[in-house]
Motif scaffolding. Sequence first.
Motif, PDB file in Angstrom:
ATOM      1  N   PRO A  57       9.838   2.694   3.966  1.00  0.00           N
ATOM      2  CA  PRO A  57       8.694   3.370   4.606  1.00  0.00           C
ATOM      3  C   PRO A  57       9.077   4.662   5.324  1.00  0.00           C
ATOM      4  O   PRO A  57       8.266   5.583   5.424  1.00  0.00           O
ATOM      5  CB  PRO A  57       8.171   2.331   5.602  1.00  0.00           C
ATOM      6  CG  PRO A  57       8.671   1.018   5.103  1.00  0.00           C
ATOM      7  CD  PRO A  57       9.974   1.303   4.422  1.00  0.00           C
ATOM      8  N   GLY A  97       9.945  -4.319   2.348  1.00  0.00           N
ATOM      9  CA  GLY A  97       8.663  -4.710   2.920  1.00  0.00           C
ATOM     10  C   GLY A  97       8.097  -3.660   3.844  1.00  0.00           C
ATOM     11  O   GLY A  97       8.794  -2.720   4.257  1.00  0.00           O
ATOM     12  N   THR A  98       6.842  -3.811   4.201  1.00  0.00           N
ATOM     13  CA  THR A  98       6.197  -2.861   5.116  1.00  0.00           C
ATOM     14  C   THR A  98       6.838  -2.874   6.494  1.00  0.00           C
ATOM     15  O   THR A  98       6.743  -1.905   7.238  1.00  0.00           O
ATOM     16  CB  THR A  98       4.698  -3.174   5.251  1.00  0.00           C
ATOM     17  OG1 THR A  98       4.543  -4.535   5.672  1.00  0.00           O
ATOM     18  CG2 THR A  98       3.968  -2.967   3.926  1.00  0.00           C
ATOM     19  N   ASP A  99       7.533  -3.980   6.828  1.00  0.00           N
ATOM     20  CA  ASP A  99       8.232  -4.071   8.112  1.00  0.00           C
ATOM     21  C   ASP A  99       9.665  -3.559   8.026  1.00  0.00           C
ATOM     22  O   ASP A  99      10.418  -3.636   9.005  1.00  0.00           O
ATOM     23  CB  ASP A  99       8.223  -5.513   8.627  1.00  0.00           C
ATOM     24  CG  ASP A  99       8.951  -6.473   7.680  1.00  0.00           C
ATOM     25  OD1 ASP A  99       9.397  -6.039   6.593  1.00  0.00           O
ATOM     26  OD2 ASP A  99       9.056  -7.669   8.035  1.00  0.00           O
ATOM     27  N   ARG A 138       1.151  -9.367  -1.325  1.00  0.00           N
ATOM     28  CA  ARG A 138       0.356  -8.728  -0.268  1.00  0.00           C
ATOM     29  C   ARG A 138       0.519  -9.415   1.085  1.00  0.00           C
ATOM     30  O   ARG A 138       0.422  -8.783   2.129  1.00  0.00           O
ATOM     31  CB  ARG A 138      -1.119  -8.726  -0.652  1.00  0.00           C
ATOM     32  CG  ARG A 138      -1.437  -7.807  -1.799  1.00  0.00           C
ATOM     33  CD  ARG A 138      -2.908  -7.848  -2.133  1.00  0.00           C
ATOM     34  NE  ARG A 138      -3.197  -7.040  -3.306  1.00  0.00           N
ATOM     35  CZ  ARG A 138      -4.298  -7.133  -4.009  1.00  0.00           C
ATOM     36  NH1 ARG A 138      -5.232  -7.998  -3.674  1.00  0.00           N
ATOM     37  NH2 ARG A 138      -4.481  -6.361  -5.066  1.00  0.00           N
ATOM     38  N   GLY A 140       3.261 -10.840   2.128  1.00  0.00           N
ATOM     39  CA  GLY A 140       4.660 -10.839   2.541  1.00  0.00           C
ATOM     40  C   GLY A 140       5.518 -11.873   1.848  1.00  0.00           C
ATOM     41  O   GLY A 140       6.734 -11.926   2.079  1.00  0.00           O
TER      42      GLY A 140
END
Length: 194
Positions: A57, A97-99, A138, A140
Motif C-alpha cells: 500500500p 494485505g490492506t494492513d 475481501r 482478509g
Amino acid sequence: FATGAGISYSSPALAADGTVYFGSLDHKVYAVNGKTGQMVWEFLTGDEVLSSPTIGPDGTVYVGSDDDKMYALNGQTGVLKWDKNMTDDGFTSPAVGTDGKVYFGVGTKYYALNGQTKAEVWQFDTNASVQSSPVIGRDGTVYFGSGDGKLYAVNGQTGTKIWDYATGSIVYTSMGFGADGTIYFGARNKKVYA
C-alpha cells in the motif's frame, strides 16, 4: 528491455505511476519505466529471482529470491528496506494485505510477516511442497494450495485454519475469485474446481 539472463517465472507488477517491476535469473529485481522501457533501478540479490514482485500500500516492493531471502525494497529508489532470511528456498510470489502484512510460501510453509518490521506474525505448515501463491479474500482470509492436494483457507490475522478442501491431487495454482465469492482453482488431476 534486456536483462542479463532469462525471465522464467517472475510475472511483472505494475505500479500506479506506470513503473514495471520484475525479477530475472540474473539475480536482479528491476524497475522499468512502463512508457519508455528505460531502467529506473536494479537491485542485486544472491540468487535467481523466480518470485513475482508485489507492491504494498505504501509503494514498497516485496519479492523473494532463491538466496532464501524475502526482500522489501523502496519502490521509487530500489533501496533495501529489509531482508529476511528464511529456512528454505522456492518462494511463492507474495501477497500484501490492506494492513501491510506480507503473505508467501517457502518450502512446506506459508508465512505472514509485518511488512514494516519483517517480524513473523504466523506460519502455517502444510507438510508438503508449496508453490501456490497466496490470494487474499475481501474479508482478509488467505487462500493457498499445497502439494498435499488441499486448498486451504486461513485467518489472515492469526494463521488459524478456517477450512481445507481435499482434491486428492497437487494444488500449485493460485486462486481466482468471482464477484459472488466463488473460488476457482486448478489441480494436477486435470480438473478445475469452483
